[in-house]
Design an enzyme around this catalytic site. Structure first.
Site, short mmCIF file in Angstrom:
data_model
loop_
_atom_site.label_atom_id
_atom_site.label_comp_id
_atom_site.label_asym_id
_atom_site.label_seq_id
_atom_site.Cartn_x
_atom_site.Cartn_y
_atom_site.Cartn_z
N HIS A 299 0.66 -1.38 0.07
CA HIS A 299 0.08 0.06 0.06
C HIS A 299 0.81 1.43 -0.06
O HIS A 299 0.60 2.65 0.66
CB HIS A 299 -0.90 0.00 1.09
CG HIS A 299 -2.15 -1.06 1.09
ND1 HIS A 299 -2.44 -1.37 0.05
CD2 HIS A 299 -2.60 -1.59 1.90
CE1 HIS A 299 -3.61 -2.65 0.18
NE2 HIS A 299 -3.74 -2.55 1.59
N HIS B 131 -9.43 1.79 0.47
CA HIS B 131 -9.57 0.59 1.49
C HIS B 131 -10.49 0.97 2.26
O HIS B 131 -10.30 0.83 3.55
CB HIS B 131 -8.08 0.67 1.79
CG HIS B 131 -7.57 -0.59 2.69
ND1 HIS B 131 -8.32 -1.26 3.80
CD2 HIS B 131 -6.79 -1.55 2.03
CE1 HIS B 131 -7.64 -2.46 3.55
NE2 HIS B 131 -6.85 -2.60 3.03
N GLU C 205 -11.29 -3.91 -2.57
CA GLU C 205 -10.52 -2.87 -2.97
C GLU C 205 -10.40 -2.82 -4.37
O GLU C 205 -9.55 -3.77 -4.95
CB GLU C 205 -9.01 -3.04 -2.31
CG GLU C 205 -9.44 -2.96 -0.85
CD GLU C 205 -8.12 -3.80 -0.19
OE1 GLU C 205 -6.97 -3.47 -0.59
OE2 GLU C 205 -8.23 -4.73 0.70
#
Length: 345
Positions: free
Chosen positions: A104, A174, A310
């Site tokens: 991420h 997210h 996601e």
């Protein structure tokens, strides 16, 4: 439709964090300028309004607890194996913040950055971030623009990236959903349908192997709606690697064109979520490692308290030539949009 602005708090470094709420007669979507983080999504339920998004009531909780709750993550969402990749004959090293892998966007990804509000209207907000060359190890400067827009029955998030030199760019949202209401137990009885006939299996560190495997006859078959918990404990090694679902699904649609992604439903509140995206994949994550944190209103969050959908390029795409690549080139902006729509039954 209207927008409300209020001070949410301050970062540990003393910077103000603002919360903006877009709302109409039936919906309210609150977002923070820190990480363009969705902080609440309140929708109609059978017995009244329901906040269906996990989140926190203060900045400190976002800073101290993991999980990326509601955050816009990047530069590249999901994992990059070994925290390394080659581009244009040069190798780049990234932070390994998830065991041996990069996750991420690294230790200080987009989720921790303060975005600038660059535009607004009664139904939308536009946030901008200038990500410098070398940030978290990525080559090239990138200008990121995120537009959050309220629609009649939901909201959309559209993002654009522009680069000064070739780089990777593949952010995602997210958000953790609990369609029974945040803080109201686990999500294992909530029904999910995915518009995906295949998924990408992973190794023990949750990096795709490169295979695209049909879901038919496996616990990963969500082509017909079923409770999230029905097969989450099935004796499948793939489920064992992540302690539940934490996998990319291959969506049935053309990248760049809006196509159905997922549908979720809570039998408790009657809230139905319909999601569409322009991206090729979606990561289903069933909150397998949610910590025992206190969420909004003192709600106790624990394992499976929410699920994530996601929208994304496939994880570790840079190491798999058969996957669609998230390469961002100068003069060729990348744009993607995801829309969430809600109804009650």
């Amino acid at each position: 439709m209207a927008v409300k602005r209020e001070l949410f708090g301050h970062t540990g470094a003393g910077a103000p964090v603002w919360r903006y709420t877009l709302y109409n007669e039936t919906l309210a979507v609150a977002v923070l300028d820190r990480g363009v983080t969705l902080q609440s999504v309140t929708v109609p339920g059978r017995e009244g309004p329901v906040d269906v998004l996990l989140g926190y009531d203060d900045v400190r909780s976002y800073e101290e607890n993991g999980g990326y709750l509601g955050a816009f993550v990047g530069r590249v969402a999901n994992r990059i194996a070994g925290g390394r990749f080659c581009l244009g004959g040069q190798e780049y090293a990234l932070a390994c913040n998830d065991g041996p892998n990069h996750l991420h966007g690294g230790r200080e990804g987009f989720d921790k950055r303060l975005f600038t509000l660059a535009g607004e209207g009664p139904d939308h907000l536009v946030f901008v971030l200038e990500s410098p060359a070398g940030e978290e190890g990525y080559p090239g400067a990138v200008r990121v623009e995120v537009c959050l827009r309220l629609v009649e029955d939901g909201f959309s998030m559209e993002w654009k990236g522009e680069a000064g030199q070739p780089t990777l760019f593949g952010p995602s949202c997210h958000a953790y959903w609990n369609l029974a209401g945040q803080g109201r137990g686990d999500v294992l009885d909530q029904r999910l349908r995915l518009f995906a006939a295949a998924y990408t299996p992973v190794d023990e560190t949750l990096i795709p192997t490169g295979e695209v495997r049909p879901v038919a006859g496996t616990p990963f078959d969500f082509t017909a709606a079923k409770p999230l918990g029905r097969e989450i404990a099935a004796p499948d090694p793939q489920l064992g690697f992540g302690g539940g679902y934490d996998h990319n699904f291959v969506l049935e649609g053309e990248t760049g064109t809006p196509h159905p992604c997922a549908e979720g439903y809570s039998p408790v509140t009657g809230v139905r979520l319909r999601m569409e995206t322009t991206l090729p994949g979606v990561q289903l994550y069933t909150g397998n490692y949610l910590s025992a944190a206190r969420g909004k209103g003192g709600a106790a969050y624990s394992r499976h308290s929410g699920f994530c959908l996601e929208p994304q390029y496939f994880p570790d795409a840079v190491h798999h030539p058969g996957f669609e690549q998230n390469l961002l080139l100068p003069g060729a902006p990348q744009r993607h949009r995801t829309t969430w729509r809600f109804s009650v039954e």
